[in-house]
Design an enzyme around this catalytic site. Sequence first.
Site, PDB file in Angstrom:
ATOM      1  N   SER A 133       0.944  -1.368  -0.171  1.00 50.44           N
ATOM      2  CA  SER A 133      -0.036   0.053   0.142  1.00 50.44           C
ATOM      3  C   SER A 133       0.776   1.541  -0.069  1.00 50.44           C
ATOM      4  O   SER A 133       1.998   1.408   0.660  1.00 50.44           O
ATOM      5  CB  SER A 133      -0.920  -0.049   1.408  1.00 50.44           C
ATOM      6  OG  SER A 133      -1.581   1.287   1.171  1.00 50.44           O
ATOM      7  N   LYS A 187      -4.410  -6.611   3.511  1.00 48.63           N
ATOM      8  CA  LYS A 187      -4.543  -5.414   2.462  1.00 48.63           C
ATOM      9  C   LYS A 187      -5.894  -5.196   1.939  1.00 48.63           C
ATOM     10  O   LYS A 187      -6.034  -4.084   1.610  1.00 48.63           O
ATOM     11  CB  LYS A 187      -3.442  -5.864   1.220  1.00 48.63           C
ATOM     12  CG  LYS A 187      -3.538  -4.892   0.056  1.00 48.63           C
ATOM     13  CD  LYS A 187      -3.162  -3.404   0.716  1.00 48.63           C
ATOM     14  CE  LYS A 187      -2.837  -2.419  -0.524  1.00 48.63           C
ATOM     15  NZ  LYS A 187      -3.645  -2.324  -1.554  1.00 48.63           N
ATOM     16  N   HIS A 190      -7.619  -3.188   4.492  1.00 49.38           N
ATOM     17  CA  HIS A 190      -7.001  -1.825   4.588  1.00 49.38           C
ATOM     18  C   HIS A 190      -7.537  -1.067   3.501  1.00 49.38           C
ATOM     19  O   HIS A 190      -8.045   0.124   3.760  1.00 49.38           O
ATOM     20  CB  HIS A 190      -5.270  -2.049   4.233  1.00 49.38           C
ATOM     21  CG  HIS A 190      -4.774  -0.662   3.579  1.00 49.38           C
ATOM     22  ND1 HIS A 190      -5.111  -0.264   2.560  1.00 49.38           N
ATOM     23  CD2 HIS A 190      -3.802   0.142   4.242  1.00 49.38           C
ATOM     24  CE1 HIS A 190      -4.288   0.707   2.259  1.00 49.38           C
ATOM     25  NE2 HIS A 190      -3.871   1.160   3.479  1.00 49.38           N
ATOM     26  N   ASN A 191      -8.031  -1.691   2.391  1.00 46.58           N
ATOM     27  CA  ASN A 191      -8.481  -0.924   1.406  1.00 46.58           C
ATOM     28  C   ASN A 191     -10.135  -0.514   1.514  1.00 46.58           C
ATOM     29  O   ASN A 191     -10.493   0.441   1.128  1.00 46.58           O
ATOM     30  CB  ASN A 191      -8.371  -1.720  -0.016  1.00 46.58           C
ATOM     31  CG  ASN A 191      -6.984  -1.654  -0.705  1.00 46.58           C
ATOM     32  OD1 ASN A 191      -6.151  -1.350   0.046  1.00 46.58           O
ATOM     33  ND2 ASN A 191      -6.993  -1.592  -2.024  1.00 46.58           N
ATOM     34  N   GLU A 194     -10.035   2.235   3.849  1.00 45.49           N
ATOM     35  CA  GLU A 194      -9.610   3.329   2.770  1.00 45.49           C
ATOM     36  C   GLU A 194     -10.820   3.993   2.182  1.00 45.49           C
ATOM     37  O   GLU A 194     -11.047   5.164   2.053  1.00 45.49           O
ATOM     38  CB  GLU A 194      -8.798   2.970   1.764  1.00 45.49           C
ATOM     39  CG  GLU A 194      -8.265   4.059   0.971  1.00 45.49           C
ATOM     40  CD  GLU A 194      -7.475   3.307  -0.263  1.00 45.49           C
ATOM     41  OE1 GLU A 194      -7.420   3.587  -1.482  1.00 45.49           O
ATOM     42  OE2 GLU A 194      -6.206   2.685   0.017  1.00 45.49           O
TER      43      GLU A 194
END
Length: 469
Positions: A133, A187, A190-191, A194
């Site tokens: 990232s 990940k 995480h997105n 986000e």
Amino acid sequence: MTTTATLGLYGLGTMGSALALNILDKGFALHVSNRSAEAVPDFVEEARGEGLAADLHGAESLEAMVKAMDAPRAIILMVPSGKPVDATIDTLMPLLDKGDTIIDAGNSDFRETRARTKTVEDAGLTYIGMGVSGGEEGARHGPSIMVGGTPEAWDAVRPVIEAISAKFEGAPCADHLGPDGAGHFVKTVHNGIEYADMQLIAEVYGLMRYGRGDAPAAIGKVFEGWNDGPLDSYLVEITGKVLQATDRETGKSAVDVILDAAGQKGTGRWTAIEAIRMGKSASIIEAAVGGRALSSEVAVRAAGEDIFGAARGPIEVSDDDLHDALLVGRILSYAQGFRILEAASEEFDWSIDMARTAEVWRAGCIIRSVLLDDIATAFRSDLPHGQLVFAPAMVTRLQEALPALRRVVCAAATQGHAAPALSSALSFVDTLRHARGTADVIQAQRDFFGRHGFVRLDGREDQHGPWWG
């Protein structure tokens, strides 16, 4: 600086090229190739221009690259997720020797990573699913890196991964977070966070712009000021910058010449899907995914405005209330993300270290913020009922800021301003505040139409209501 494995990187797109330059910049020799062979000499020239070509070896094909590499090899794939990854692996496997490593550093679906891990490792090779990232800038100068694979696989590549990662107070923002698909799942979440953070910021911007009539540059100044405090983060920082930017062609605010239709590559949607599969609420993330989907229906929204009328009336909300509303939304979106991570860690026996995950996100990545220090500290403490939102530091922040979120959501709703993520944040925390909710009626309905049964308050299970005689 050296590593025991010979390094290769396949895929010289924007992210691949940036990551390759980062690897070279840290003193590692590197072999590179690309599906379109003409990209290789262009990259070699770019590296030469930065004084980084001494230990760079370009190859016109994947086969040629592997042949030029001494074993053991570690080959980083920077190709689009899905079928391109499978096709590349199918080409690679017959070319490699036992003990060689394939590292998928793209945004792959963690379920595909789990399946690929088994296929590749059954053939005597090593497989790593690695979440990266930070965008192009992060890839070039230090991303946040989330590794999934065996501990032995991690040990073999750890020197290079830690060297190229972002640093927070000198510590690498990279770590091994679990086996097979763990890195890619972290990940993915995480997105998802986000997506939620970006949607929350956009909604606050919308209330300032269309509810108060503030100019973009003035709003940008507010965000710039907010970046010095509890909202300090990469996304708040860049929002302040983009809102103060001017379009070179028209002289207008840059955001005013951009079509309001947001794209998405799937990871936010994957987060919402996995949350539903695992029975965890990700309501803020779901609102963000839904918001992007609706944004793409430009013609439908225009028709809706014609049919129902533009409903955005003036609102009176202070900067302080909007600041606190955004803070609550951000805390809760992190909390929802970590709840999903914990559920997946248990389901797949990954043993993800939540505190370490928060630390890996402190620099280099898109969702980096000052809150992550408090989150890491909370996970290293005895969390009440295992819930991040019940950590004393989080409770204090939420109790202080919740009235502001309530005022903001109320103002938005009464004047017709869409604020799905802010509203979902409020509903989420309000649901947590009710020891007894309304699911009793749902259970009664389910029993009435399907004889599904329910649990009585005295603990008796598989009970039925009087509607069954």
